[in-house]
Scaffold this motif. Sequence first.
Motif, PDB file in Angstrom:
ATOM      1  N   SER A 214       0.849  -1.187   0.000  1.00 54.46           N
ATOM      2  CA  SER A 214       0.000   0.000   0.000  1.00 54.46           C
ATOM      3  C   SER A 214       0.885   1.237   0.000  1.00 54.46           C
ATOM      4  N   SER A 234      -5.053  -0.723   6.461  1.00 55.52           N
ATOM      5  CA  SER A 234      -5.858  -1.946   6.416  1.00 55.52           C
ATOM      6  C   SER A 234      -5.818  -2.604   5.037  1.00 55.52           C
ATOM      7  N   ASN A 235      -5.583  -1.812   3.995  1.00 53.90           N
ATOM      8  CA  ASN A 235      -5.658  -2.357   2.635  1.00 53.90           C
ATOM      9  C   ASN A 235      -4.662  -3.482   2.384  1.00 53.90           C
ATOM     10  N   PRO A 340     -10.654   1.740   0.964  1.00 54.94           N
ATOM     11  CA  PRO A 340     -10.719   0.317   1.330  1.00 54.94           C
ATOM     12  C   PRO A 340     -11.723  -0.504   0.524  1.00 54.94           C
ATOM     13  N   TYR A 344     -10.877  -3.430  -2.259  1.00 53.75           N
ATOM     14  CA  TYR A 344     -11.315  -4.821  -2.129  1.00 53.75           C
ATOM     15  C   TYR A 344     -12.191  -5.252  -3.297  1.00 53.75           C
ATOM     16  N   HIS A 407     -15.386   4.078   1.846  1.00 53.89           N
ATOM     17  CA  HIS A 407     -14.564   4.043   3.055  1.00 53.89           C
ATOM     18  C   HIS A 407     -15.172   3.161   4.136  1.00 53.89           C
ATOM     19  N   VAL A 409     -15.492   0.350   5.902  1.00 53.02           N
ATOM     20  CA  VAL A 409     -14.862  -0.954   6.154  1.00 53.02           C
ATOM     21  C   VAL A 409     -15.744  -1.829   7.033  1.00 53.02           C
TER      22      VAL A 409
END
Length: 440
Positions: A214, A234-235, A340, A344, A407, A409
């Motif tokens: 990332s 988190s990615n 995020p 995904y 955003h 998540v």
Amino acid sequence: MSTAATRTAGPDHLWTVDEHLEDILATVRPLDPIELQLLDAQGCVLVEDVTVPVSLPPFDNSSMDGYAVRVTDVAGASEEYPAVLTVIGDVAAGQAESLHVGPGETARIMTGAPLPPGAEAVVPVEWTDGGLGEGPVTGMRARSQSPEGAGGHVHVYRSAEARAHVRAQGSDVKAGDRALEAGTVLGPPQIALLAAIGRGTVRVRPRPRVVVMSTGSELVQPDEQLGNGQIYDSNSFALTAAARDAGAIAYRVGAVTDDAETLRSTIEDQLVRADLMVTTGGVSVGAYDVVKEALSSVGDEDEEGAGIDFRKLAMQPGKPQGFGSIGPDHIPLLALPGNPVSSYVSFELFVRPAIRTLMGLDDVHRPRTRATLTADKALTSPKGRRQFLRGTYADGAVTPVGGAGSHLVAALALADALIVVPENVESVEPGTEVDVVLLG
């Protein structure tokens, strides 16, 4: 990776989801096959049929602890009138020499032991007195007097049909049968079968090595202290886990700061262990979108055909995307957006199929189905964009989770499906049938 992908569209071309995916799959090629030890081949895809060299079981054997008998010797046996047989010895699993059971004789036999010549069936020990003259028993008791188990008698209290409690040679698979087809993914049961037929190695396509990184100076690793304007990365965790879930060997690289030379250097360092590279962040039009800055001209000093193409896709979330190859070996690189959910969803639509293609699988996509939309109000979608909304699927119905924000998540963590709204649809009423991508 092939360099034959055609990217003839101009910089202002708005790619469809299908065009972008087709370009990726037309470029990525399955990895070359290698020979691997069985445990190293777990999760890999067979590239050739496997034929059984020896039948399973390789010989008739007992499925019970008991006594190997001739059918006629125990015909009509009962507790009142038991058959009394002479015990000629023991037959254990792995025993090389075999006894011969003649008229009025029996051999004590263990589970998995070869059925001795002359015997036609096995009576479980529970149907006998265990050779002790005390009536039916519930387990193997003390052996007869001699060390080899010969001598003495056993009372049998029930008759047995021919082949009773006998596992026949080849009853599982026979020599010459096809054990596994090319294209099979090797899981624990398949590894067990290969070992059982004597295969110590197998020819497979290896699991792809995927490097995930990332970008962003605002990113902090979990367990570290957040400063002003910082967020946790988190990615890279999500995408590394998703790559492993897809079947890859995935390596996570710590977040790279917003510096083009640092990013380019990090990517080049990782090429040695990558069959596919995935970046997240820095692909839109902001002043600090370093992925574009670092990789836009990466093909200039490499072999012809290398380079990254940055695109706009007619989808939400995930409009900005990048795809191409890097380095002298033309390692595929997919550059995903940094939000995020965008990241995904982009992985599921584009990276997962690329990984499955590298593995040599025929079916590279998540399963899809039709489901009835259950919602409190109509879903809205931007005109000309294919929208992918998070949802939960059960019993033919799908319910949206969270909003459309890229955003969210927490909402993503609750979802097990993506609700697909086509480009030409701007509103979907509750009760409407919709396409659903199943993530679970």
